[in-house]
Design a protein around this motif. Structure first.
Motif, PDB file in Angstrom:
ATOM      1  N   VAL A   1       0.966  -0.784  -0.067  1.00  0.00           N
ATOM      2  CA  VAL A   1      -0.069   0.215  -0.591  1.00  0.00           C
ATOM      3  C   VAL A   1       0.841   0.947   0.160  1.00  0.00           C
ATOM      4  N   VAL A   2       0.953   1.940  -1.144  1.00  0.00           N
ATOM      5  CA  VAL A   2       1.705   3.054  -0.994  1.00  0.00           C
ATOM      6  C   VAL A   2       0.855   4.491  -0.944  1.00  0.00           C
ATOM      7  N   ALA A   3      -0.918   4.372  -1.065  1.00  0.00           N
ATOM      8  CA  ALA A   3      -1.398   5.685  -0.449  1.00  0.00           C
ATOM      9  C   ALA A   3      -2.450   5.252  -0.435  1.00  0.00           C
ATOM     10  N   ALA A   4      -3.038   6.480   0.661  1.00  0.00           N
ATOM     11  CA  ALA A   4      -4.779   5.629   1.104  1.00  0.00           C
ATOM     12  C   ALA A   4      -5.378   6.914   0.307  1.00  0.00           C
ATOM     13  N   ASN A   5      -6.752   7.861   0.308  1.00  0.00           N
ATOM     14  CA  ASN A   5      -7.631   8.510   0.099  1.00  0.00           C
ATOM     15  C   ASN A   5      -8.575   8.104   0.918  1.00  0.00           C
ATOM     16  N   LYS A   6      -9.831   8.922   1.984  1.00  0.00           N
ATOM     17  CA  LYS A   6     -10.979   9.153   2.320  1.00  0.00           C
ATOM     18  C   LYS A   6     -12.319   9.666   1.666  1.00  0.00           C
ATOM     19  N   GLY A   7     -12.583   8.913   1.502  1.00  0.00           N
ATOM     20  CA  GLY A   7     -14.202   9.689   0.397  1.00  0.00           C
ATOM     21  C   GLY A   7     -14.681  10.680   0.684  1.00  0.00           C
ATOM     22  N   GLU A   8     -15.521  12.060   0.239  1.00  0.00           N
ATOM     23  CA  GLU A   8     -15.952  13.028   0.903  1.00  0.00           C
ATOM     24  C   GLU A   8     -17.683  12.372   1.073  1.00  0.00           C
ATOM     25  N   VAL A   9     -18.182  13.430   1.665  1.00  0.00           N
ATOM     26  CA  VAL A   9     -19.612  13.281   1.808  1.00  0.00           C
ATOM     27  C   VAL A   9     -19.716  14.945   1.643  1.00  0.00           C
ATOM     28  N   ALA A  10     -20.419  14.963   1.009  1.00  0.00           N
ATOM     29  CA  ALA A  10     -21.259  15.705   0.606  1.00  0.00           C
ATOM     30  C   ALA A  10     -22.331  17.025   0.993  1.00  0.00           C
ATOM     31  N   SER A  11     -22.827  17.637   2.069  1.00  0.00           N
ATOM     32  CA  SER A  11     -23.830  17.685   1.942  1.00  0.00           C
ATOM     33  C   SER A  11     -23.893  19.214   2.108  1.00  0.00           C
ATOM     34  N   VAL A  12     -25.047  20.037   2.528  1.00  0.00           N
ATOM     35  CA  VAL A  12     -25.347  21.609   2.041  1.00  0.00           C
ATOM     36  C   VAL A  12     -26.648  21.724   3.494  1.00  0.00           C
ATOM     37  N   VAL A  13     -26.190  22.899   4.277  1.00  0.00           N
ATOM     38  CA  VAL A  13     -27.319  23.528   4.985  1.00  0.00           C
ATOM     39  C   VAL A  13     -28.577  24.564   4.574  1.00  0.00           C
ATOM     40  N   GLY A  14     -29.389  24.032   4.357  1.00  0.00           N
ATOM     41  CA  GLY A  14     -30.194  25.385   4.576  1.00  0.00           C
ATOM     42  C   GLY A  14     -30.458  27.172   5.093  1.00  0.00           C
ATOM     43  N   ASP A  15     -31.040  27.449   4.252  1.00  0.00           N
ATOM     44  CA  ASP A  15     -30.964  29.175   5.459  1.00  0.00           C
ATOM     45  C   ASP A  15     -32.325  29.077   4.756  1.00  0.00           C
ATOM     46  N   GLY A  16     -33.415  28.737   4.243  1.00  0.00           N
ATOM     47  CA  GLY A  16     -34.603  28.937   4.508  1.00  0.00           C
ATOM     48  C   GLY A  16     -35.025  29.977   3.019  1.00  0.00           C
TER      49      GLY A  16
ATOM     50  N   HIS B   1     -32.645  29.802  -0.244  1.00  0.00           N
ATOM     51  CA  HIS B   1     -32.141  29.368  -1.302  1.00  0.00           C
ATOM     52  C   HIS B   1     -32.613  27.742  -1.802  1.00  0.00           C
ATOM     53  N   THR B   2     -33.213  27.677  -3.081  1.00  0.00           N
ATOM     54  CA  THR B   2     -33.080  26.441  -2.638  1.00  0.00           C
ATOM     55  C   THR B   2     -31.687  25.292  -3.336  1.00  0.00           C
ATOM     56  N   VAL B   3     -32.205  23.947  -2.596  1.00  0.00           N
ATOM     57  CA  VAL B   3     -30.374  23.173  -2.968  1.00  0.00           C
ATOM     58  C   VAL B   3     -29.993  23.251  -4.211  1.00  0.00           C
ATOM     59  N   GLU B   4     -30.260  23.362  -5.187  1.00  0.00           N
ATOM     60  CA  GLU B   4     -29.610  23.295  -6.476  1.00  0.00           C
ATOM     61  C   GLU B   4     -28.723  24.858  -5.737  1.00  0.00           C
ATOM     62  N   GLN B   5     -29.057  25.634  -5.730  1.00  0.00           N
ATOM     63  CA  GLN B   5     -28.439  27.093  -5.434  1.00  0.00           C
ATOM     64  C   GLN B   5     -27.354  26.806  -4.256  1.00  0.00           C
ATOM     65  N   LEU B   6     -27.684  25.945  -3.614  1.00  0.00           N
ATOM     66  CA  LEU B   6     -27.024  25.887  -2.372  1.00  0.00           C
ATOM     67  C   LEU B   6     -25.936  24.955  -2.644  1.00  0.00           C
ATOM     68  N   ILE B   7     -26.033  24.005  -3.013  1.00  0.00           N
ATOM     69  CA  ILE B   7     -24.744  23.429  -4.694  1.00  0.00           C
ATOM     70  C   ILE B   7     -24.004  23.977  -4.850  1.00  0.00           C
ATOM     71  N   GLU B   8     -24.797  24.863  -5.169  1.00  0.00           N
ATOM     72  CA  GLU B   8     -23.231  25.548  -6.547  1.00  0.00           C
ATOM     73  C   GLU B   8     -22.754  27.101  -4.977  1.00  0.00           C
ATOM     74  N   ILE B   9     -23.483  27.233  -4.239  1.00  0.00           N
ATOM     75  CA  ILE B   9     -22.765  28.345  -2.794  1.00  0.00           C
ATOM     76  C   ILE B   9     -21.799  27.572  -2.119  1.00  0.00           C
ATOM     77  N   GLN B  10     -22.255  26.346  -2.112  1.00  0.00           N
ATOM     78  CA  GLN B  10     -21.670  26.030  -0.693  1.00  0.00           C
ATOM     79  C   GLN B  10     -20.366  24.767  -1.152  1.00  0.00           C
ATOM     80  N   ILE B  11     -20.884  24.325  -1.775  1.00  0.00           N
ATOM     81  CA  ILE B  11     -19.828  22.981  -2.654  1.00  0.00           C
ATOM     82  C   ILE B  11     -19.336  23.489  -3.904  1.00  0.00           C
ATOM     83  N   ASN B  12     -19.735  23.438  -4.592  1.00  0.00           N
ATOM     84  CA  ASN B  12     -19.018  23.948  -6.408  1.00  0.00           C
ATOM     85  C   ASN B  12     -18.200  25.522  -5.895  1.00  0.00           C
TER      86      ASN B  12
END
Length: 725
Positions: A314-329, A331-342
């Motif tokens: 074993v020469v390298a190891a990586n852990k996976g990412e769990v992607a989530s957003v937090v609502g603000d009442g 923006h839509t989920v799609e907008q939150l993905i752009e703002i908080q993730i992308n």
């Protein structure tokens, strides 16, 4: 009529070592016309406009040798050819093709320059030079120039035409160990090493990666069966062929379950922690769209991890990412993905980014994940609500230093069971630093041809030298990636010298390739009757797996117009200094220029190699200072002053003494040949051989470890093989 313009006269791709550098370059001939009278410090506003267009030029050190060095040259006054060189290099670097070497030199006639830039792809560098010319002219004439668009276009070319980053990291690691590389197709198939000693890679697959092992790895059900039989923990599961069968399997296995395509990759079509019939059946359709069959597995608690196994370690190891957003009442989920993730600068569409952008239209598993939470992309989550977007995807966090020895051992065992020399082992564990059994962890996949970029550019943690690990796996520390290569250049006698060297290597028992003015030869077979000195023809020998040694005759014209077909040689022979006559079309005007051309043959001699130089030609002998290896001089007489001096310093020399060929070093000498013997005398009388050819070839053979008895026998028998004609 005045002409303040830059015109291209010619562009030449020098594919191998050349008069400029060891690496491939594009050599552009340009005519700057009346701009010869307009250095940069005489053009109002030019320097400022150029720096505004390309701020990165401040990093160019130039001949000053420090940051901002090129800008100093601009302020002092420099000419368009030199400026074009730096602009082209900056455009290449901004486009993702990292290069640093460049030169700009007057070619002779007024206003004519040779502009040279290092290239990793001919098409990209030609386009960069053309763009550099246009940008410089726009800056001179105070016109707008679409810098961003040009860089975007070049970037697309780099992505399309250059080897990918995974392959490149292996090639670069090999280069650090002085292992040559040859790209064998327009994709990522690359040869490392030469001839019989070569190895091949295709991204993260090697010539040791068997088709059987790759086939097994693609069949997830078969892989799990083999692993389970050998005691490797895997999740219970089975193949299904319909949504109803998937739900039935889920009930038998026990909820929650995971549904995935049997032969998918990159986590496409994978749905985790499914608990209801509707979720399982919806996940079935997603998985079916990504693969030929669908697999239902027991869901393993924990995070996804990717362990890279190379050569059983074993020469390298990586852990996976769990992607989530937090609502603000708001923006839509799609907008939150752009703002908080992308919006994360580590995310992007290109593979150079460690994290991918998330677009719901491209990630059907994310849409399903939202549906399980009663949401869509247009939903507006209440303030403070945590919304899970994706459970799988980017393996972006390096955790190599945390891997428990038990985990590493089982991952290496899994790769070995499948039969892969390089494998990406996916496992799910709550804590990678603890043994697998205690936490109910399991290996879920073993993948052939794993991506390496996640280990080279993790979103967090340290980059890992995975390229070096693969290069070390392919070539052990005591292995030799090269074969003996002999290069021969001179004004005369190069063809006979080359053929005699190849014949002596053949008698030594080596399958020898020969590229000469008479053709291309492999052992005693003539592969090509026309000249074999062209770069493409000659390199065929280095690609041939049966070739154990190779001899290359080169002319000054080939060196100037194509470069050498090899990167380094064990023996470099210069029989005489070539003349400039006939090279005027290459801006070689006088014989005084020729030593600078021919020295390339000395530049490429390996540190443990040997230069063979004609001591009777002072210009040739003077090139010894450029050789990294040792020197053998040859001459028509032992009284040559250089022969006397070199021998007194315990150097090797070869000369004629009263019709006897003598090989000497210090006080030791051997009479290798008597020219007066009838068989030998006949060769000279029939002009099959010249005295200088015997001297040069014998010196080269001696450098290659061929003993004097075989040298003597080889000279006597020369001309008896089709490969010697």
């Amino acid at each position: 009529m005045s002409s303040k313009d830059i015109k291209f006269l010619r562009m030449t791709h020098l594919k191998g070592p050349n008069i400029w550098t060891y690496r491939p370059v594009i050599e552009a001939w340009i005519d700057i016309g009346d701009l010869e009278d307009c250095p940069s410090n005489t053009l109002p506003g030019f320097n400022q406009r150029l720096q505004e267009m390309l701020p990165g030029l401040v990093e160019h050190r130039c001949s000053v040798g420090e940051r901002g060095g090129f800008l100093q040259r601009l302020a002092e006054g420099t000419w368009p050819g030199h400026i074009m060189e730096h602009v082209a290099l900056e455009l290449q670097n901004r486009a993702g093709m990292q290069t640093g070497f460049g030169k700009a030199r007057e070619a002779g006639p007024r206003g004519i320059y040779k502009v040279v830039i290092r290239t990793r792809n001919e098409t990209v560098s030609r386009a960069a030079l053309q763009a550099a010319r246009d940008l410089v002219m726009a800056a001179i004439e105070n016109r707008p120039f679409p810098v961003k668009q040009v860089i975007a276009d070049l970037t697309q070319m780099v992505d399309r035409l250059c080897i990918g980053p995974s392959t490149a990291c292996i090639v670069d690691a090999a280069a650090e160990r002085n292992i040559p590389a040859i790209r064998l197709n327009d994709g990522n198939l690359v040869q490392l090493g030469y001839g019989a000693n070569q190895r091949r890679i295709w991204t993260a697959e090697t010539d040791q990666t068997s088709a059987i092992a790759e086939g097994v790895s693609k069949d997830k059900d078969l892989t799990k069966s083999l692993l389970a039989n050998c005691g490797v923990p895997v999740p219970e599961g089975r193949n299904v062929s319909s949504p109803a069968e998937a739900w039935e399997a889920a009930q038998d296995i026990g909820l929650p379950v995971c549904v995935k395509p049997v032969d998918g990759n990159h986590a496409r079509g994978v749905s985790l922690e499914l608990r209801t019939q509707a979720e399982v059946e919806a996940a079935y359709h997603l998985a079916e769209a990504e693969g030929s069959d669908v697999l239902v597995e027991r869901h393993i608690l924990g995070d996804e991890h990717r362990l890279l196994v190379v050569g059983g370690k074993v020469v390298a190891a990586n852990k996976g990412e769990v992607a989530s957003v937090v609502g603000d009442g708001v923006h839509t989920v799609e907008q939150l993905i752009e703002i908080q993730i992308n919006s994360d600068p580590r995310r992007g569409e290109e593979e150079d980014f460690p994290l991918d952008t998330i677009r719901l239209k491209d990630h059907t598993t994310a849409v399903l994940e939202l549906q399980r939470q009663g949401l869509t992309g247009d939903s507006v989550p209440e303030k403070g609500r945590n919304v899970l977007v994706m459970r799988t995807g980017n393996m972006a966090m390096d955790v190599t230093d945390l891997v428990h020895p038990d985990v590493a051992e089982l991952a290496a065992l899994a790769a070995r069971i499948v039969g892969l020399d390089i494998a990406g082992v996916d496992l799910v564990a709550q804590d990678i630093s603890k043994p697998m059994k205690a936490q109910g962890a399991a290996i879920v996949e073993v993948n052939a041809g794993p991506g390496l970029l996640m280990h080279l550019k993790p979103a967090s943690g340290s980059a890992r030298p995975v390229g070096q690990a693969i290069a070390a796996h392919l070539f052990a520390a005591d292995s030799e990636p090269r074969i003996p290569v002999v290069g021969v250049i001179g004004q005369d006698n190069t063809t006979g010298t080359s053929h005699l060297i190849a014949w002596l290597l053949h008698l030594q028992g080596m399958q020898t390739g020969l590229a000469s003015a008479k053709g291309l030869f492999l052992g005693q077979r003539n592969l090509q009757s026309q000249s074999g000195m062209a770069w493409d023809s000659a390199q065929r020998l280095l690609i041939n797996r049966s070739v154990q040694a190779a001899v290359f005759e080169t002319s000054a014209r080939h060196l100037l117009s194509e470069g050498l077909p090899y990167d380094r040689c064990q023996v470099g022979v210069i029989t005489s200094m070539p003349k400039a006559e006939g090279l005027q079309d290459l801006y070689i005007q006088s014989d005084e220029q020729m030593p600078n051309v021919v020295r390339t043959q000395m530049d490429v001699v390996l540190p443990h190699g040997m230069a063979v130089l004609n001591a009777d030609d002072r210009e040739v002998a003077n090139l010894a200072e450029y050789c990294d290896g040792e020197i053998t001089y040859f001459a028509s007489s032992e009284d040559n002053p250089l022969i006397v001096q070199h021998r007194s310093e315990n150097g090797r020399v070869v000369f004629w003494r009263k019709n006897h060929l003598v090989l000497a070093q210090g006080d030791q000498e051997i009479e290798a040949l008597n020219r007066q013997l009838p068989a030998i005398d006949k060769l000279f009388k029939n002009q099959h051989l010249q005295c200088i050819e015997v001297l040069a070839a014998s010196a080269a053979a001696w450098a290659l470890g061929i003993n004097t008895d075989l040298i003597r026998a080889g000279i006597k028998s020369f001309g008896q093989s089709p490969g010697a004609h």
